[in-house]
Design a protein around this motif. Structure first.
Motif, PDB file in Angstrom:
ATOM      1  N   MET A   1       8.387  -2.664   2.577  1.00 20.74           N
ATOM      2  CA  MET A   1       7.752  -2.247   3.825  1.00 20.74           C
ATOM      3  C   MET A   1       7.763  -3.427   4.787  1.00 20.74           C
ATOM      4  N   ALA A   2       8.005  -3.114   6.058  1.00 20.91           N
ATOM      5  CA  ALA A   2       8.040  -4.169   7.065  1.00 20.91           C
ATOM      6  C   ALA A   2       6.626  -4.559   7.489  1.00 20.91           C
TER       7      ALA A   2
ATOM      8  N   PRO B   1       0.842  -1.213   0.000  1.00 18.47           N
ATOM      9  CA  PRO B   1       0.000   0.000   0.000  1.00 18.47           C
ATOM     10  C   PRO B   1       0.869   1.252   0.000  1.00 18.47           C
TER      11      PRO B   1
ATOM     12  N   TYR C   1      -1.045 -11.021   4.027  1.00 18.86           N
ATOM     13  CA  TYR C   1      -2.152 -11.916   3.672  1.00 18.86           C
ATOM     14  C   TYR C   1      -3.418 -11.107   3.390  1.00 18.86           C
ATOM     15  N   ALA C   2      -3.748 -10.202   4.312  1.00 12.92           N
ATOM     16  CA  ALA C   2      -4.987  -9.427   4.178  1.00 12.92           C
ATOM     17  C   ALA C   2      -4.913  -8.457   3.000  1.00 12.92           C
ATOM     18  N   ASP C   3      -3.765  -7.842   2.793  1.00 12.23           N
ATOM     19  CA  ASP C   3      -3.615  -6.903   1.674  1.00 12.23           C
ATOM     20  C   ASP C   3      -3.762  -7.626   0.328  1.00 12.23           C
TER      21      ASP C   3
ATOM     22  N   GLU D   1       0.559 -11.342   8.510  1.00  9.80           N
ATOM     23  CA  GLU D   1      -0.897 -11.180   8.622  1.00  9.80           C
ATOM     24  C   GLU D   1      -1.371  -9.989   7.774  1.00  9.80           C
ATOM     25  N   GLU D   2      -0.614  -8.908   7.781  1.00  9.11           N
ATOM     26  CA  GLU D   2      -0.968  -7.747   6.951  1.00  9.11           C
ATOM     27  C   GLU D   2      -0.843  -8.075   5.470  1.00  9.11           C
TER      28      GLU D   2
ATOM     29  N   LEU E   1      -5.328 -10.528  -0.215  1.00 10.73           N
ATOM     30  CA  LEU E   1      -6.710 -11.000  -0.347  1.00 10.73           C
ATOM     31  C   LEU E   1      -7.622  -9.857  -0.783  1.00 10.73           C
ATOM     32  N   TYR E   2      -7.461  -8.710  -0.156  1.00  9.47           N
ATOM     33  CA  TYR E   2      -8.273  -7.534  -0.475  1.00  9.47           C
ATOM     34  C   TYR E   2      -8.141  -7.172  -1.958  1.00  9.47           C
ATOM     35  N   GLN E   3      -6.915  -7.107  -2.423  1.00  7.47           N
ATOM     36  CA  GLN E   3      -6.680  -6.673  -3.798  1.00  7.47           C
ATOM     37  C   GLN E   3      -7.164  -7.709  -4.812  1.00  7.47           C
TER      38      GLN E   3
END
Lengths: 251, 251, 251, 251
Positions: free
Chosen positions: C76-77, C66, C84-86, C81-82, C88-90
């Protein structure tokens, strides 16, 4: 004897509130105000300065990485040129809100992952310090002592303000104990207060790995997003007072 | 006789380039630099000012609505308090980039939907003008003449600079012809140039609905995102020169 | 014999245009479409799929970090979990645009710094692969062969598609030559075309440090933001055709 | 007799928490989950669905304007094409989080200024409804009855779910009393509960300007960002239960 007591402030964003600025401000002598990249927004910045001015606090800029969703806590591989421009942008934006209130920019302190990276990486440190110096060479930069952040800022001729963290554990070698390790965070206000006194009066603090570690501090930082920030600030303030140390910001 | 010639500039964003600033700048006397809300980013702002300084242009801030994906062209129901803070934030950010180059903020001009709303809505106009006046009462605001934007700025004691658009059609009542109506946009450089001369030398221009309309102009705007912006600017410049009008910014 | 030819696409953002999708699409067999985090926006995504459908291309999702202003090119560190979610969202967002056109999601390929990190860091690789597998276990993931990205995806039972880069230099040990080192980028269409043939027909390519390196490829990537992307794609296509290799996507 | 009880949910963003989802969810039968444009982020969306699934709630998408700092509450002059794409994007993103949990998209409800604009403007209503219908014609759209939002959705053949607001004042003509006018908001849980019963059992509610107004409701909305949302939901639930009305979502 005197010491500055600072906290991050203005960390709300739009409809989302964060921190207990109203309660915390009367206990501090300076604040680091978020500038819109990791937290804060123009309306929040204006309101935070209104509160700071009413309370008589010294106001610094608190620039961070451009990462709202990560609250500026995720390291980003930004180039020195990008970091320079990002810091300058944020310092300028905050300065406009200071200017319309007749206030001066008191200091700059980098936020979160930007601060942390600058304590390890000289290029990051230099980019931050250069932006502050180019903007106003009289404005001091808050630093973690004995790190590239302090060294590079001083090399550029910038004034530095050494910061210590009564709520954070230190290892014997002078580094902050990594988050997640035992003793990395102090939660009891009385313990934080005792450590603040050690830091300011004795110039040292008990290390997480035994023994003592020297600490050099011109300002103590309270984490404003800590739910017990107000209680910790109050305990620190009272304990220092009892030792004859007044909470006053640096000139 | 002299007139200012301005264009929006610094409208790239990160990896995305927009506009032909390098070619356009030598033809102008002032630029309005995007401040990061609708276009521009810290790195772009720094580079744009470097180019402006090298070219000797006067630099103004170009604050817009916080809408990158819409390029600040979509009206937003922001409150006056929000608009005030958004403008102050953007003006301050740009000012930092000016300050490190020893440049002064020459003017402020609102962008896109913010400008348009301010030409119709006195509250929007007042919020913009108040932000500029609070930041620096000596900095003039570029306005569409005979609109609330001009009136509210003057009511607050702010200097205004009347702007005219040689590329845009005007109706007899002095308003810009709405986009999408016949004659709303002029595409031929020679026509724009002829209109520029009418505006500056005769104080009037041919109206889209017949006859003439009075035009009051201290600055002429060239749309930098127009693919033929460079050709139009050159034609305007040469036509004015032929009439003895020099392109110089206002003090 | 056949091979897939892919490029990143839909990398415009709002008013900013990037890439020559109209010219490039007819030369490809699949595209990786930006999903709004590092480039692309909802309107651009819809228009890109319209063009891809008209051209008959297979469409994959191209999730990134993002970071619009950094174009997803700055590591980016983010936590697993972030990530995975990013991802999936996209992938979900793009899938909606596919669904309304009756198209299926053909593949997923991570973008920029997210892709690069996944070729080195198993946790990042696993987070990406897990998101794809949870969303649809039949959708393959494009990977750099012999890296954690390939290994972790296969460990999770996901189909992988090995990718090679005719425009990029490889060192003898099979890694991409770091950007900035000599030979890291190939600019001449004929050279890229010759390398594409070596990769597909001979399963190897000349290494920047001498000798040959084995290359395993089910898809070749053309960089869509390269100004000569169209010329390179055409040269690659023709050179492969001359060797009897047809450009077709994988099932 | 039965009625659906819905609330907006997942309105946290990154480090900022909003709403009391954990306490509120057990009192509801459906939730409208923010999709990242006005609130919510990928991590929050995943966690919100985890909680909704554990509680057995029906989950709908809650798309809004792309305005995080304004929480989607500021009307934006987005075009129908932009609104269509923005809604589709957000619905798709949420659907991916539903899919990986084996959940179905239960409904769509527009948020804030997007919802309000659609209750007045047929073009906005049509753009929203078209996006939902193209994505999945079986998914119902939550609407304010007797408005363009209901009419346009039905004209497109979409199922609609009529919504009423026990916490909001209605005028005799059936419209919601404008915010800021006396009686526009009900704060006492018992009053909201009594109104909920009137709405569901009697099909009417006391108007702010005297007399009664007919109300048609298949779902009642509790405002999740109201500090007393939990108390109101509990009172509404109990009052309805006492009248023999069970809280169940629509099929």
């Amino acid at each position: 004897m005197k010491i500055d007591l600072n906290a991050d402030a203005g960390e709300s964003f739009g409809n989302w509130k964060l921190g207990r600025d109203e309660e915390l401000f009367p206990l501090l002598s300076s604040v680091n105000v978020a500038c819109g990249f990791h937290a804060g927004d123009p309306l929040t910045m204006g309101r935070t300065l209104e509160l700071a001015q009413k309370t008589g606090l010294a106001v610094g800029a608190h620039p961070g990485f451009p990462d709202l969703v990560g609250f500026g806590r995720r390291e980003m591989a930004a180039t020195p040129e990008e970091i320079y421009a990002d810091v300058l942008y944020q310092v300028g934006a905050l300065s406009a809100f200071l200017k319309v209130r007749g206030l001066a920019l008191h200091h700059v302190k980098a936020h979160g992952a930007l601060y942390n990276r600058a304590t390890r990486d000289p290029e990051t440190a230099r980019a931050i310090a250069q932006a502050v110096r180019d903007f106003d060479p009289a404005v001091p930069l808050v630093v973690l002592p004995n790190t590239p952040l302090e060294q590079e800022a001083q090399r550029l001729g910038l004034r530095t303000v050494a910061e210590a963290f009564p709520e954070r554990g230190y290892s014997r070698d002078g580094r902050l104990a990594p988050r997640g390790t035992p003793g990395a965070w102090i939660h009891e206000p009385e313990v934080a207060a005792r450590r603040a006194v050690q830091m300011v009066v004795e110039g040292r603090v008990a290390a997480v790995d035994g023994g003592w570690v020297e600490v050099r501090a011109q300002t103590l930082c309270i984490h404003g997003d800590n739910p017990s920030a107000v209680e910790i600030a109050r305990a620190v303030r009272e304990a220092l007072w009892a030792e004859g140390v007044s909470i006053e910001t640096y000139a």
